[in-house]
Design an enzyme around this catalytic site. Sequence first.
Site, short mmCIF file in Angstrom:
data_model
loop_
_atom_site.label_atom_id
_atom_site.label_comp_id
_atom_site.label_asym_id
_atom_site.label_seq_id
_atom_site.Cartn_x
_atom_site.Cartn_y
_atom_site.Cartn_z
N LYS A 8 42.45 45.27 67.75
CA LYS A 8 41.89 46.00 68.90
C LYS A 8 41.41 47.35 68.41
O LYS A 8 41.83 47.85 67.36
CB LYS A 8 42.93 46.18 70.02
CG LYS A 8 44.20 46.94 69.63
CD LYS A 8 44.07 48.44 69.70
CE LYS A 8 45.38 49.13 69.29
NZ LYS A 8 45.18 50.56 68.94
N PRO A 90 43.82 45.33 58.34
CA PRO A 90 44.54 46.38 57.61
C PRO A 90 45.67 46.97 58.47
O PRO A 90 45.53 47.11 59.69
CB PRO A 90 43.47 47.44 57.35
CG PRO A 90 42.17 46.73 57.50
CD PRO A 90 42.39 45.66 58.53
N PHE A 91 46.78 47.30 57.83
CA PHE A 91 47.89 47.93 58.55
C PHE A 91 47.77 49.44 58.42
O PHE A 91 47.08 49.96 57.55
CB PHE A 91 49.24 47.43 58.04
CG PHE A 91 49.54 47.83 56.61
CD1 PHE A 91 50.27 48.96 56.33
CD2 PHE A 91 49.09 47.05 55.55
CE1 PHE A 91 50.55 49.34 55.02
CE2 PHE A 91 49.37 47.40 54.24
CZ PHE A 91 50.09 48.55 53.97
N GLY A 92 48.44 50.16 59.34
CA GLY A 92 48.35 51.61 59.33
C GLY A 92 46.94 52.10 59.59
O GLY A 92 46.51 53.13 59.07
N GLY A 94 45.45 51.88 63.01
CA GLY A 94 45.16 52.09 64.42
C GLY A 94 44.49 50.89 65.06
O GLY A 94 43.82 51.02 66.09
N LEU A 95 44.68 49.70 64.47
CA LEU A 95 44.03 48.48 64.95
C LEU A 95 45.00 47.51 65.62
O LEU A 95 44.58 46.46 66.10
CB LEU A 95 43.32 47.78 63.79
CG LEU A 95 42.22 48.60 63.10
CD1 LEU A 95 41.70 47.85 61.87
CD2 LEU A 95 41.09 48.92 64.06
N GLY A 97 47.28 45.55 64.37
CA GLY A 97 47.43 44.26 63.70
C GLY A 97 48.83 43.69 63.76
O GLY A 97 49.03 42.50 64.04
N GLY A 98 49.85 44.53 63.52
CA GLY A 98 51.22 44.06 63.57
C GLY A 98 51.63 43.64 64.96
O GLY A 98 52.30 42.61 65.16
N ALA A 100 49.61 42.58 67.29
CA ALA A 100 48.88 41.34 67.58
C ALA A 100 49.61 40.14 66.99
O ALA A 100 49.77 39.10 67.64
CB ALA A 100 47.46 41.42 67.03
N ASP A 132 52.08 48.67 72.57
CA ASP A 132 50.80 48.00 72.73
C ASP A 132 50.88 46.49 72.58
O ASP A 132 49.90 45.78 72.80
CB ASP A 132 49.76 48.57 71.75
CG ASP A 132 50.16 48.36 70.28
OD1 ASP A 132 51.32 47.99 70.03
OD2 ASP A 132 49.30 48.58 69.40
#
Length: 269
Positions: A8, A90-92, A94-95, A97-98, A100, A132
């Site tokens: 996101k 990518p982690f860290g 602001g997307l 991912g974890g 999700a 989130d």
Amino acid sequence: MICFPNAKINLGLNIVGKRPDGYHDIETVFYPVPLKDALEIVAADNQSFTQTGICVEGLPENNLVMKALRLLKESHPIPFLDIHLLKAIPFGAGLGGGSADAAFMLKLLNDFCELGLSTEQLEEIAIKIGADCPFFIQNKPVFASGIGNVFTPVELSLKGYYLCLIKPDVSVSTAEAYSLVKPQKTSISLQKIVQKPLSEWKQYMTNDFEKSVFARHPLIGEIKEKLYQSGAIYASMSGSGSSVFGLFPEQTDLKDHFSDCFVWEGSLL
């Protein structure tokens, strides 16, 4: 059984207050984008978890996918599984991912084990993983308030626009980013701003983290400026960074402009 957890982006992010519990009240708009991991589970004789793709720091048992599994096992019979996560988000960055991965794991287990959990029940479990995380259960654009865990649906479609997402090799501490921001109320709610034409977002929409993060990590600010120079209608850092995205009216091919960064380009749905 396999699923594809997606990332996101944050369309704007305002820090509007400091809470007694030490957390901050925010306002942002979460929008799902088609950059995806892959998550697969199959029945097994013993429990296992493997991960390939982008390397994620930390012990496997601390991965949010495994936390989601443990939470469901507290109240539901879950068999042994072989779990494989192919990491492409990518982690860290602001997307999300974890978060999700964890949310999609809950949905995957619900289907695979025929648990019959409702959307609301899945969201109640997801909130225990992260603020989130419940967003990814329904995976639709929302205005997020509170600590990022109170969702209001938003009628918003960016279908037909192209996203260029850049993640430099820079880490931004979320705690540090929050410590450098002074909360303040906004004059125009993001709920109203996202209803304006996309061409006006640059004038009204802000990410309160950018000022302090760009000061400490100038490269991130330079990436945003390059996206505008390349024709972006709107560009912003996502969350507290370090990824930056640009929204374009036409297909992009900017990989050569950001050769030292992770770059993802694609059309929005």
